[in-house]
Scaffold this active site. Structure first.
Site, PDB file in Angstrom:
ATOM      1  N   CYS A 250       0.808  -1.227   0.000  1.00  0.00           N
ATOM      2  CA  CYS A 250       0.000   0.000   0.000  1.00  0.00           C
ATOM      3  C   CYS A 250       0.836   1.270   0.000  1.00  0.00           C
ATOM      4  CB  CYS A 250      -0.961  -0.019   1.186  1.00  0.00           C
ATOM      5  SG  CYS A 250      -2.002  -1.501   1.202  1.00  0.00           S
TER       6      CYS A 250
ATOM      7  N   HIS B  34      -2.666   7.617   6.642  1.00  0.00           N
ATOM      8  CA  HIS B  34      -2.956   6.327   6.009  1.00  0.00           C
ATOM      9  C   HIS B  34      -4.376   5.898   6.363  1.00  0.00           C
ATOM     10  CE1 HIS B  34      -1.999   2.633   3.988  1.00  0.00           C
ATOM     11  NE2 HIS B  34      -2.181   1.891   5.074  1.00  0.00           N
TER      12      HIS B  34
ATOM     13  N   GLU C  91      -1.150   4.783  14.070  1.00  0.00           N
ATOM     14  CA  GLU C  91      -0.744   5.994  13.341  1.00  0.00           C
ATOM     15  C   GLU C  91      -0.929   7.239  14.194  1.00  0.00           C
ATOM     16  OE1 GLU C  91      -1.148   8.038   8.921  1.00  0.00           O
ATOM     17  OE2 GLU C  91      -2.576   6.475   9.519  1.00  0.00           O
TER      18      GLU C  91
ATOM     19  N   LYS D 124      -9.467   8.062   2.711  1.00  0.00           N
ATOM     20  CA  LYS D 124      -9.963   6.704   2.460  1.00  0.00           C
ATOM     21  C   LYS D 124     -11.410   6.541   2.919  1.00  0.00           C
ATOM     22  CE  LYS D 124      -5.620   4.053   2.609  1.00  0.00           C
ATOM     23  NZ  LYS D 124      -4.623   5.105   2.931  1.00  0.00           N
TER      24      LYS D 124
ATOM     25  N   HIS E 116      -9.786   2.142   0.086  1.00  0.00           N
ATOM     26  CA  HIS E 116      -8.336   1.930   0.082  1.00  0.00           C
ATOM     27  C   HIS E 116      -7.911   1.394  -1.282  1.00  0.00           C
ATOM     28  CE1 HIS E 116      -4.356   1.162   1.145  1.00  0.00           C
ATOM     29  NE2 HIS E 116      -4.496   0.295   2.141  1.00  0.00           N
TER      30      HIS E 116
ATOM     31  N   PHE F  93       1.706  -3.654   3.872  1.00  0.00           N
ATOM     32  CA  PHE F  93       2.028  -4.985   4.394  1.00  0.00           C
ATOM     33  C   PHE F  93       3.512  -5.265   4.148  1.00  0.00           C
ATOM     34  CE2 PHE F  93      -2.466  -7.032   3.876  1.00  0.00           C
ATOM     35  CZ  PHE F  93      -2.922  -6.271   4.934  1.00  0.00           C
TER      36      PHE F  93
END
Length: 418
Positions: free
Chosen positions: A167, A307, A318, A339, A344, A405
């Site tokens: 991502c 994010h 975060e 998002k 996403h 990831f």
């Protein structure tokens, strides 16, 4: 890296679940539009999640020759369409506007041609074992093919490659484009990212990880970052393109300048293949690195496009990272997760969210975090998450965060061009 060469953004393009052009995307951000709805591209009856943020009313044959389009995966369609918009916006679509040996393409995609891989594999499995594959199977599927197609279209012979860091992929692409221009390896780079993973394999795979929201009764409110009742992310698709250009090159041709790229940060969590570090250590590092490289103070940052995926663990980690880095200045920041509107976009998220950050700087507004209903007691209620409605604010400098990831963390810092 020499500090003499400055890098600016001179063109933008987008195709997103809330708008099929950059201007439509901007209006969607200002209006807090949700792009989530029930999936139309395949039968979801047996899936835990039956909704996503699909691109709507998109006919690739309006942009690309029908025969050529069949030889490309959907993620490449998105790449070519938003790159074309950005090139026209920058005024670089005219022959002779740039030396092709000094222009390149760096593009991000976390997965590439997932739908192509799925369909070809299923067709093979249905057969008698005879290997009958489409000759375009491999060149449709591979993640690096999008920048290849873009460079062929415009004849750009400079740096050309794809970045893959889940991502964080398209933030890495933008960072690499910035570095190449700073190092003098190019004057112009088409950069961004795209993804098209709303497929049986994409939805089923993330469902198996329990990563997706299953709020099938209310898809438009399912992406709810920082809300107490968030239950996973909502898959999105599409892409965005930013034209990065060396400042003197841009000024010489009278280009419009949206913002300046001032710094970046890269780090690893070194913690877990999918879960973020619980204290946000890697996330804190990339924001610090970006601010340091830009030569700015903490107090100079006005906005962070986070994010913020709407997952229980990720959102908390975060915010901890932001608090760790900014201390008391955290209460003077605006924070938002776009998002909540687009879903996403996986490898395309960084570019789409960097564009939202560019718009925040250029138009002086903060896009909202929509779908907030219930405060999370684990989050400081005095932090301004820009819930539910866009806010007017002068934005001089902002950060866009993306995490992938594998523990990949990337931040890009943008500021007003002076």
């Amino acid at each position: 890296m020499t500090q003499a060469r400055r890098v600016v953004i001179t063109g933008v393009g987008a195709i997103t679940p809330i708008g099929n052009t950059a201007q439509e995307y901007l209006e969607g951000l200002k209006n807090g539009k949700s792009g989530a709805a029930m999936i139309t591209s395949f039968d979801t009856e047996k899936f835990k999640t039956r909704f996503a943020c699909e691109v709507k009313n998109f006919d690739v044959n309006q942009f690309i020759d029908r025969k050529e389009a069949r030889r490309m995966d959907r993620f490449t369609h998105f790449a070519l369409v938003c790159a074309d918009e950005a090139m026209k916006d920058a005024g670089l679509d005219k022959e002779g506007s740039v030396d092709p040996d000094r222009a390149g393409v760096i593009w991000g995609s976390g997965i590439g041609g997932l739908d192509t891989f799925l369909k070809e594999s299923l067709d093979y499995a249905k057969g008698d074992g005879t290997p009958r594959f489409n000759p375009f199977f491999i060149p449709k599927m591979i993640a690096d093919i999008a920048p290849g197609h873009i460079s062929i279209k415009y004849g750009f012979r400079g740096p050309n490659f794809s970045t893959v860091s889940a991502c964080a992929s398209s933030t890495n692409a933008l960072i690499d484009a910035y570095i190449m221009i700073k190092l003098g390896k190019a004057d112009v780079i088409i950069s961004g990212g795209s993804e098209a993973a709303i497929t049986e394999a994409g939805i089923g795979g993330f469902n198996a990880m329990q990563a997706l929201s299953t709020r099938n009764d209310s898809p438009e409110t399912a992406s709810r970052p920082f809300d107490k009742d968030r239950d996973g992310f909502v898959m999105g698709e599409g892409g965005a393109c930013l034209i990065l250009e060396e400042l003197e090159h841009a000024l010489a041709r009278g280009a419009k300048i949206y913002a300046e790229v001032a710094g970046f940060g890269l780090s690893a969590d070194a913690h877990h293949i999918t879960a973020p570090h619980p204290d946000g250590l890697g996330a804190a590092n990339v924001m610090r690195y970006a601010i340091q490289e830009a030569g700015l103070r903490l107090e100079d940052i006005d906005y962070i496009n986070v994010h913020g995926t709407s997952t229980p663990l990720g959102d908390i980690a975060e915010v901890k990272a932001i608090q760790k880095v900014f201390g008391e200045h955290v209460y003077k920041l605006n924070i938002s997760s776009t998002k909540s509107m687009t879903g996403h976009l996986l490898g395309g998220a960084g570019a789409v969210e960097a564009l939202a950050t560019v718009f925040a700087i250029y138009h002086d507004f903060i896009p909202p975090t929509i779908n907030h209903f219930t405060d999370d007691p684990e989050l400081d209620p005095n932090i301004n998450f820009t819930f539910n409605k866009a806010q007017h604010r002068t934005v001089n400098a902002a950060i866009s965060n993306t995490f992938g990831f594998g523990g990949h963390n990337a931040s890009i810092l943008l500021k007003k061009y002076r």
